[in-house]
Design an enzyme around this catalytic site. Structure first.
Site, PDB file in Angstrom:
ATOM      1  N   GLU A  84      35.936   9.732  42.823  1.00 33.38           N
ATOM      2  CA  GLU A  84      37.073   8.931  42.830  1.00 33.38           C
ATOM      3  C   GLU A  84      38.442   9.593  42.427  1.00 33.38           C
ATOM      4  OE1 GLU A  84      34.704   6.321  40.298  1.00 33.38           O
ATOM      5  OE2 GLU A  84      34.815   4.691  41.903  1.00 33.38           O
TER       6      GLU A  84
ATOM      7  N   GLU B  47      26.361   6.021  40.479  1.00 28.30           N
ATOM      8  CA  GLU B  47      26.316   4.989  39.641  1.00 28.30           C
ATOM      9  C   GLU B  47      25.298   4.068  39.644  1.00 28.30           C
ATOM     10  OE1 GLU B  47      28.939   6.202  41.380  1.00 28.30           O
ATOM     11  OE2 GLU B  47      30.622   6.128  40.022  1.00 28.30           O
TER      12      GLU B  47
HETATM   13  N1  COA Z   1      28.890  12.235  31.144  1.00 23.64           N
HETATM   14  C1  COA Z   1      28.591  12.967  29.825  1.00 23.64           C
HETATM   15  N2  COA Z   1      27.919  13.969  29.894  1.00 23.64           N
HETATM   16  C2  COA Z   1      27.557  14.627  30.971  1.00 23.64           C
HETATM   17  C3  COA Z   1      27.773  13.957  32.289  1.00 23.64           C
HETATM   18  C4  COA Z   1      28.484  12.942  32.224  1.00 23.64           C
HETATM   19  N3  COA Z   1      28.964  11.973  33.294  1.00 23.64           N
HETATM   20  N4  COA Z   1      26.992  14.627  33.205  1.00 23.64           N
HETATM   21  C5  COA Z   1      26.568  15.755  32.420  1.00 23.64           C
HETATM   22  N5  COA Z   1      26.670  15.697  31.322  1.00 23.64           N
HETATM   23  C6  COA Z   1      26.135  16.517  30.263  1.00 23.64           C
HETATM   24  C7  COA Z   1      24.823  16.465  29.915  1.00 23.64           C
HETATM   25  O1  COA Z   1      24.359  15.532  29.217  1.00 23.64           O
HETATM   26  C8  COA Z   1      24.420  17.894  29.446  1.00 23.64           C
HETATM   27  O2  COA Z   1      24.711  17.864  28.270  1.00 23.64           O
HETATM   28  P1  COA Z   1      23.871  18.620  27.397  1.00 23.64           P
HETATM   29  O3  COA Z   1      23.891  20.171  27.594  1.00 23.64           O
HETATM   30  O4  COA Z   1      24.288  18.541  25.970  1.00 23.64           O
HETATM   31  O5  COA Z   1      22.207  18.197  27.239  1.00 23.64           O
HETATM   32  C9  COA Z   1      25.465  18.781  30.214  1.00 23.64           C
HETATM   33  O6  COA Z   1      26.712  17.746  30.661  1.00 23.64           O
HETATM   34  C10 COA Z   1      25.106  19.477  31.381  1.00 23.64           C
HETATM   35  O7  COA Z   1      24.558  18.570  32.346  1.00 23.64           O
HETATM   36  P2  COA Z   1      22.938  18.524  33.035  1.00 23.64           P
HETATM   37  O8  COA Z   1      22.577  17.519  33.579  1.00 23.64           O
HETATM   38  O9  COA Z   1      22.099  19.217  32.093  1.00 23.64           O
HETATM   39  O10 COA Z   1      23.382  19.722  34.206  1.00 23.64           O
HETATM   40  P3  COA Z   1      22.492  19.688  35.773  1.00 23.64           P
HETATM   41  O11 COA Z   1      23.348  21.041  36.376  1.00 23.64           O
HETATM   42  O12 COA Z   1      21.287  19.964  35.427  1.00 23.64           O
HETATM   43  O13 COA Z   1      22.855  18.500  36.751  1.00 23.64           O
HETATM   44  C11 COA Z   1      24.377  16.800  37.457  1.00 23.64           C
HETATM   45  C12 COA Z   1      24.329  18.205  36.898  1.00 23.64           C
HETATM   46  C13 COA Z   1      26.063  16.752  37.668  1.00 23.64           C
HETATM   47  C14 COA Z   1      23.678  16.647  38.533  1.00 23.64           C
HETATM   48  C15 COA Z   1      23.971  15.880  36.161  1.00 23.64           C
HETATM   49  O14 COA Z   1      24.716  16.235  34.980  1.00 23.64           O
HETATM   50  C16 COA Z   1      24.138  14.310  36.657  1.00 23.64           C
HETATM   51  O15 COA Z   1      23.642  13.639  37.384  1.00 23.64           O
HETATM   52  N6  COA Z   1      25.349  13.929  35.657  1.00 23.64           N
HETATM   53  C17 COA Z   1      25.808  12.669  35.668  1.00 23.64           C
HETATM   54  C18 COA Z   1      26.478  11.963  36.989  1.00 23.64           C
HETATM   55  C19 COA Z   1      26.728  10.628  36.961  1.00 23.64           C
HETATM   56  O16 COA Z   1      25.856   9.692  36.951  1.00 23.64           O
HETATM   57  N7  COA Z   1      28.125  10.072  37.027  1.00 23.64           N
HETATM   58  C20 COA Z   1      28.362   8.851  37.139  1.00 23.64           C
HETATM   59  C21 COA Z   1      29.209   8.682  35.993  1.00 23.64           C
HETATM   60  S1  COA Z   1      30.368   7.358  36.637  1.00 23.64           S
END
Ligand code: COA
Length: 255
Positions: free
Chosen positions: A113, A133
């Site tokens: 966004e 989401e």
């Molecule tokens: N908010 C807070 N922390 C987040 C985050 C978010 N939106 N997205 C990732 N992180 C953090 C994870 O908790 C992790 O922290 P840690 O190392 O302390 O465990 C770190 O960032 C790395 O994320 P991780 O999931 O281990 O990386 P990945 O490469 O395996 O996966 C994504 C990457 C983007 C696929 C995955 O992080 C994800 O799906 N994130 C959430 C995305 C989401 O739902 N966003 C919508 C929010 S409106």
């Protein structure tokens, strides 16, 4: 600590998301500083174009910082968090400078966004777009169903928001969401911004406002801004203000 940095490179300013430990997720402090930086950019006439970038991480931006949602009640969530995102993204979208997002890898949720609030986007070949989401039990709340819909169209937004699919860079290019795909998305975004910085700043600003009015990006304010700028440059405006100050009747020439 999470931050958004404002870095000047001559006539181009860089807004850089910096929260790599959380994949550049957007904290409330980052949203507030985005607004403050946009205000600073608009005050600085030497800045002619803006690149939105992010610190190296496995995502350009993984959306809102989920950890900050904490114990928000639904009402507080809507009042504070959703409003803060709109305030920041609307400010960026309506910035009186051309903006380009350099998306080196994934732009998810609020990260997507945010990219949609820019005027153009350059994607690296590995970049993907998603609206995850509904997997969290929430909905896109920072204009994903509105501004993003205008840019990408209903089918692509539904694919992401209802089916949980990711859209790869090549498809984003075909949809018109990406201006370009480049191995070095940052360099390509800077090249676009530098080209824009060499154009007439007033013409670029007015064209952006006109396009926004046509595209329903804050249409009423865009029309008022254009009208005010047109009226503000007339001799009649100078005469009207002078007459008010001198406490005498104005003599308008119609020029
Ligand atoms: N908010 C807070 N922390 C987040 C985050 C978010 N939106 N997205 C990732 N992180 C953090 C994870 O908790 C992790 O922290 P840690 O190392 O302390 O465990 C770190 O960032 C790395 O994320 P991780 O999931 O281990 O990386 P990945 O490469 O395996 O996966 C994504 C990457 C983007 C696929 C995955 O992080 C994800 O799906 N994130 C959430 C995305 C989401 O739902 N966003 C919508 C929010 S409106």
């Amino acid at each position: 600590m999470s931050a958004v940095h404002l870095i000047r490179h001559g006539a181009v300013a860089e807004l850089r998301l910096d929260n790599p430990d959380k994949l550049n997720a957007l904290s409330m402090a980052m949203l507030d500083s985005l607004v403050a930086h946009c205000d600073a950019i608009e005050r600085d006439e030497a800045i002619r174009a803006v690149v939105l970038s992010a610190a190296p991480a496995r995502a350009f931006c993984a959306g809102a910082d989920i950890a900050e949602w904490g114990d928000y009640t639904p009402r507080d969530f809507a009042r504070h968090w959703v409003r803060a995102g709109h305030r920041a993204f609307d400010r960026l979208a309506r910035l009186a400078r051309p903006t380009v997002a350099a998306i080196h890898t994934h732009a998810f949720g609020g990260g997507l966004e945010l990219a949609a609030a820019c005027d153009a986007r350059v994607l690296a070949p590995r970049a993907t777009l998603a609206l995850p989401e509904s997997g969290l039990g929430i909905v896109p709340g920072w204009s994903g169903t509105q501004r993003l819909l205008r840019l990408m169209g209903e089918p692509a937004v539904k694919e992401m928001a209802l089916f949980g699919r990711r859209i790869p860079a090549q498809r984003a290019l075909a949809l018109g969401f990406a201006a370009e795909i480049a191995d070095d998305a940052g360099a390509a975004a800077f090249a676009m911004a530098e080209k824009a910085a060499g154009l007439s700043p007033r013409a670029v600003e007015i064209a952006k406002t006109m396009i926004h009015a046509a595209a329903d990006e804050d249409r009423a304010a865009a029309i008022e801004a254009l009208g005010s700028a047109a009226a503000g440059g007339t001799e009649d405006r100078a005469e009207g203000v002078a007459a008010f100050t001198d406490k005498r009747p104005a003599e308008f020439s119609g020029r």
